[in-house]
Design a protein around this motif. Structure first.
Motif, short mmCIF file in Angstrom:
data_model
loop_
_atom_site.label_atom_id
_atom_site.label_comp_id
_atom_site.label_asym_id
_atom_site.label_seq_id
_atom_site.Cartn_x
_atom_site.Cartn_y
_atom_site.Cartn_z
N LEU A 156 35.54 -11.75 22.06
CA LEU A 156 35.37 -12.11 23.46
C LEU A 156 36.68 -12.54 24.08
N ALA A 157 37.64 -12.92 23.23
CA ALA A 157 38.89 -13.50 23.73
C ALA A 157 39.79 -12.49 24.43
N TYR A 158 39.40 -11.23 24.46
CA TYR A 158 40.17 -10.26 25.23
C TYR A 158 39.66 -10.15 26.68
N PHE A 229 36.16 -14.79 28.18
CA PHE A 229 35.44 -15.10 26.94
C PHE A 229 33.92 -15.07 27.13
N TYR B 587 47.23 -10.86 21.73
CA TYR B 587 46.49 -10.14 22.78
C TYR B 587 45.32 -10.96 23.28
N PHE B 588 44.87 -11.90 22.48
CA PHE B 588 43.81 -12.80 22.95
C PHE B 588 44.33 -13.58 24.15
N LEU B 589 43.44 -13.89 25.04
CA LEU B 589 43.84 -14.70 26.19
C LEU B 589 44.17 -16.10 25.70
N TYR B 593 40.14 -18.40 20.36
CA TYR B 593 40.31 -18.27 18.92
C TYR B 593 41.61 -18.98 18.47
N ARG B 655 36.64 -22.38 30.98
CA ARG B 655 35.72 -23.27 30.29
C ARG B 655 36.38 -23.96 29.10
N TYR B 660 31.93 -22.12 20.77
CA TYR B 660 31.35 -20.87 20.29
C TYR B 660 30.92 -21.03 18.84
#
Lengths: 752, 752
Positions: A156-158, A229, B587-589, B593, B655, B660
């Motif tokens: 979801l983190a993309y 996310f 690449y994750f925002l 994570y 958020r 999660y």
């Protein structure tokens, strides 16, 4: 029927908005497809490559919504689905060629929600029109929303979504690491200023609300919050409109999948040019008109006229581009090409070559080339000559035979002709102990999937299909000329195969289906179940494999053993005993798929076979039996504008006659050819246009307008009892209309 | 908090039935698992084999429902979900250990809907109790329904469902061809006579209705029709009950997945024996009580007591059997074993051996063994010695070292000891140019997945973890005795590795994360982003790799650079620039994570590290920061009875602090050990029970009751400023409590 045909518009108008099952429409271009229910729900996606698709709209409920809110009272409803079952004054879905339009009227507002797709983008175009039909002015909000597919991976983190100033619309991104051909983004943009937006499905709908009552609509404006996310996103925009009595306002929206924000801006702007929606609809409509004019029929059967002139062509066109939508099968598309070559010659050529690129170097095409399904079916090559022959007859373009095609498992490249011949060699050279063609993992009957895996079993049906294919190949050789040696030798081989079929697969009143790996007969008198199969008999006629009387006897057997109230079942009696020497067919419950279901594809073969034997009434009755307006099978669930793949058979205890899998079937192509080329009898040959009608007794006169080699033949066929063919006032010998100059128009009257 | 703990019952009672996100509970045995939301929704499935699961209840909305109908008015509602938002007098979900019970009261009816699962069947047990709380007699129908997963393949023609007389319940079959280990059927049977039933979800719900208003309930009785070839089935039964004032009636239902009808009958009957539901609940509850008694803590922190004594153990138990539910990872389960060995010794042994069977012959365990995930992560072996050492300390059972285990890619079989050593050899022998351990496709930090694929890059963290593992291995060698040579040689190797770490990975105030395949540092001062990582610092403490002052400095850096309002982020500053030399992490925002999210697993390592350095207040503050009742992160969404895998980090714009992936995380095991073994300081060693507390300044006295080697130690720890340890009235030298006879009970008072 759940509605009516609106002829001028080539629309079917669904007026029963709660039909037995959702009624589907397809919108597509060469790389993008949308599957829409009569509510406007359903997935849409871009074909990224053979193995991968990139979805825009999620499958399932509420994919596309148009909510309407009264800004003065705060009351809202949805105009397309009417989840709350309000008492709408009007609620109907106009299924058009290349578009769909859901029209509702409620509390003095007429709302129409049109969807179409452009030819050159992976996008949908929405057009929402709102008209004030009340006597007073109204302050409303229009809130279109789309359930967009953002999370391309489970990380979801993309995922991140927001309004993007530069695009001027919503943008949803999932820029994942290490994915080839990544279409990271979805855009959603309107040509009308919005007052608020939401990008988050959980927020807009409300975690504990349904799509019937999104909590986002309870506030004056949507949240205008970005989101990341998130499990599920949506594209929703609120447009506040004031409408005077009789005033109409129009909102155009474009949404699509793109590689990045720059592309989003570009595509969105291209799609929102003034008049673009209307132009996109017109492009498809014009092409449908063109296709209709290629072969337009007028019989006493109005339903047959409408579907033949317009809707069957639409359905075949879907097949030639998208196969069965879930996948592109070699043989499926080959048959669709044979169905559509008459009304789209250049496309037929392109598609033949596309298909042939997926032949293995051993001559056996793969079963499905998108996504790749390598199961070693053996029938692929038997479908090639028919498609090529139809193309040649229609176009006279021999150059196709020299076009270069690839193989899927080799760097070797050779011609269409070489592929076709290599395919036939595969069939002729892979034979079993009865000298019949090997069965492999399957043939037409997908569900006999364990009869020939050991490469011992032989399929009688495939052997018959091979005879037919070789005959068609011989016709091609004759057209080519100078191929006498090959013609002679392969004809001789064909005779040997034919003899083997008659010696080992013929039981007097039937052809069996084959011998399995254990040398057991399938589809034989000897069997307890599955004693008599439809296709070996009908294809014996198609391949002209025995004398006329015997063929009639076979077809009498079909009438006697397989007929039911809504068609002909594929084999009888259905298997109730599971037999691993047959495969999944015998594990299916009786009445399903090929196990005693009415597989409509098989019925369409039968229609052609009936006409070949001049059993005109049987042919026409078969056409009527499988239709949605058959009074003996009221409301099978199928769309009146599409042919289904099958009906549950009479042995099915719960819902005999129920239709599955409309649109995605080879039945459309064969039914179209059965009606136009065999019942009406107008079919192209290489040296002219044959008119060889086989009209049912209840018809006395029909008209067919046909474009052949660029010339128009306006043909009237009358039953007078006297044989005559008159073209442009001149009597002709025989029923082959001569080739005439492109652009010329001819009047033909045939009596018999 | 969305409810409260009910201590005696070991329940958490959810009173806010619309929490920020659905609150989950898990019920499971060794082969069957149910994932239940507070409404009772969620999938359940049987583990068929490593690659395949057979679902009973479908994921998603309305999986389990209990509808209640007034037979006199025809009005109905659902008692568990309350879709229509009726004004219930009571609506709460009792989350129990091994069961769940949704209780509602509405219009004079109290309905409780209990769900549990038996230990020996792939089944769910439902118990619906209905009590008339009104003053008048009532005629009602109770209609439980389940959305069962029938279509195991896309061939609908295998599916058939009906009431089966012989079973005495509903049976749903999908007897597909050519599937190994086929669990074709689902049964649904009650101990109470039903008045009608339905098996067809489309019919019961209504094609155009929602689960809030099934059309089947609008008739007096359900359809009692069989169904086949359906898209979706359901199991629904109507029970007509008459209730006098205060009268309660109970319906027990069993539903499960089976191989055939015979098995259905057998299992259904076994599950419906009188008192079976209550016995199934009691079995799990008794085991929870037993586990609680192994280590029961009493501190001034009530929330900590409840979760430590009961819920963390429950969560760890889930992990040791089901891994992360979506899959079973080698290292995940190894850590869970280390977490649970103290309270389930025999199970710990079994699970260690199960895990070790999935080592490759080269010594590198596969990343995930169910379903198999072959990605060549390099860290697997580093987690083994800790689990084995904990087991040995707890049990003194040296025989485990001689137990035989398999390899996943070889027929070779050798011992647990051999596996452990082979694993360490893999780590020690696969080194890079800085003499650090190779990184491979990943280590703990799954998302640095492109730093070491070329087998050039080296992970400093994994090198540190290897030092720790080798030290633990050395402890095991000491316990075993007679291994002096190996002990000496491997200790020497470890010193060399440690020296390399300090030479190449130490930057004075931090250890870097590693060198990638391009010889670029990651987690270094030199970097622009991701300059400082949490785990290399905390593990430097765990591995005791440098002197105390340096370790303190590292941990000061953690406080300074990584702390946020709800924990410690995994690395700082988060990456906003995508870097393929790192992998998906970048690449994750930012905030997601491992990229600047609060990865709670990492925080639990930190808690242990804090205690090792005697930073008691830091440790306890960390415990409180990551909890659901942290006032600085109100309502993170997490279940108060479960630990989450991560919170979105402070850099996440939408958020921050949102939780999660609760339940499915290694955090539970580490948090449990952090609290009991490090903050409270009671941990087993091979030669006794260590009591080495590290209490936060706000605590003055705590009690721990601990069973060790079969004896009970009731320990009181008091801060008096004077050091003393008194056991059974006798003063001890040091804080290692001696091993005492099984069954004996001891009083220990430790002051400091």
């Amino acid at each position: 029927m759940p509605g009516y045909f609106k002829d001028l518009e080539k629309e079917f108008v669904i007026t029963n908005m709660k039909p037995r099952r959702p009624l589907l429409n397809y919108l597509w271009n060469e790389t993008f497809l949308a599957e829409l229910s009569h509510f406007g729900f359903g997935k849409s996606f871009l074909r990224v490559n053979a193995e991968s698709r990139r979805h825009l709209i999620l499958e399932g409920d509420a994919g596309r919504m148009v909510y309407i809110k009264d800004r003065e009272t705060g009351e809202f409803y949805d105009a397309n689905r009417n989840y709350k079952n309000y008492d709408f004054d009007k609620h109907e879905c106009h299924v058009g060629i290349g578009y769909q339009n859901i029209v509702s009227e409620y509390k003095g507002l007429e709302v129409s929600f049109g969807v179409t797709i452009p030819q050159n983008h992976s996008a949908e175009l929405w057009q929402v029109k709102v008209r004030n039909t009340s006597g007073t002015s109204k302050k409303i909000s229009v809130v279109p929303s789309a359930r967009v597919d953002v999370n391309l991976t489970w990380h979801l983190a993309y995922g991140i979504a927001d309004y993007d100033e530069n695009i001027g619309g919503l943008y949803f991104s999932h820029d994942a690491f290490d994915i080839e051909d990544l279409y990271e983004g979805i855009f959603f943009k309107a040509d009308t200023p919005h007052s608020s937006y939401d990008v988050n499905a959980v927020n807009f709908k409300g975690l504990y609300n349904g799509w019937d009552e999104p909590q986002g609509l309870k506030a004056e404006q949507l949240s205008c919050r970005s989101m990341s996310f998130e499990q599920e996103y949506c594209a929703a925009m609120q447009f506040d409109l004031d409408l005077e009595p009789s005033e109409e306002k129009v909102i155009n929206i474009a949404l699509g999948v793109v590689r990045n924000r720059e592309e989003a801006k570009e595509v969105a702007n291209a799609c929102l040019v003034k008049g673009y929606f209307e132009a996109a609809v017109k492009t498809v409509k014009d092409d449908a008109d063109r296709m209709d004019s290629v072969c337009s029929v007028k019989t006493p059967d109005e339903y047959l006229n409408k579907t033949t002139n317009t809707w069957l062509k639409r359905q075949i066109s879907l097949g030639k581009t998208w196969g069965r939508v879930y996948g592109k099968g070699f043989r499926d598309i080959m048959q669709d090409i044979a169905g559509m070559a008459s009304f789209d010659i250049p496309m037929a050529k392109k598609k033949i070559m596309d298909c042939l690129d997926h032949m293995r170097i051993n001559g056996n095409p793969i079963r499905q080339f998108e996504p790749i399904m390598e199961v070693p079916y053996y029938d692929g090559a038997s479908w090639i000559p028919a498609a090529v022959l139809v193309y040649l007859n229609e176009s006279a373009d021999l150059s196709i035979l020299d076009e270069k095609c690839k193989y899927i498992d080799s760097n070797h490249v050779d011609t269409v002709f070489d592929h076709m011949y290599r395919g036939l060699r595969f069939l002729l050279d892979n034979r079993g102990k009865h000298n019949l063609v090997l069965w492999g993992a399957g043939d037409w009957n997908d569900s006999i999937d364990n009869a020939g895996n050991k490469l011992i079993g032989e399929s009688a049906w495939l052997s018959i299909a091979t005879v037919k294919a070789v005959k068609e190949f011989c016709q091609i050789l004759e057209i080519m000329g100078g191929k006498e040696d090959l013609l002679a030798s392969i004809s001789k081989e064909n005779e040997v195969l034919k003899a083997a079929i008659i010696e080992h697969a013929f039981e007097g009143d039937r052809f069996i289906y084959g011998y399995n790996d254990w040398d057991e007969k399938i589809g034989s008198k000897e069997n307890e179940q599955g004693k008599f199969y439809l296709n070996p008999q009908t294809w014996a006629v198609l391949a002209d494999i025995v004398d006329y009387d015997t063929l009639q006897k076979l077809m009498d057997g079909v009438e006697e053993k397989l007929k039911c109230d809504f068609g002909y079942i594929q084999s009888a009696p259905p298997y109730s005993k599971k037999n691993p020497h047959i495969g999944r067919l015998s594990y299916f419950l009786p009445g399903g798929y090929e196990n005693g279901g009415v597989y409509i594809h098989g019925v369409t073969f039968k229609i052609v076979a009936d006409c070949i034997l001049k059993n005109a009434d049987r042919a026409y009755e078969s056409v009527k039996l499988i239709r949605c307006n058959n009074p003996k099978n009221p409301d099978p669930g199928v769309e009146p504008y599409a042919v289904s793949n099958m009906y549950l058979g009479p042995s099915e205890p719960n819902r005999p006659g129920y239709a599955y899998f409309s649109w995605i079937t080879g039945s459309a192509g064969w039914l179209y050819r059965g009606i136009t080329e065999y019942i009406l009898g107008v079919r192209s040959e290489f040296n002219g246009l044959r008119v060889d009608p086989c009209l049912p007794s209840e018809w006395n006169e029909v008209e067919v307008s046909r474009i052949y080699r660029g010339a128009t033949y306006n043909i009237t066929i009358k039953k007078t009892g006297e044989k005559s063919v008159v073209m442009d006032g001149k009597s002709l010998d025989g029923n082959l209309l001569p080739i005439t100059p492109e652009g010329s128009v001819h009047t033909v009257e045939l009596t018999y």
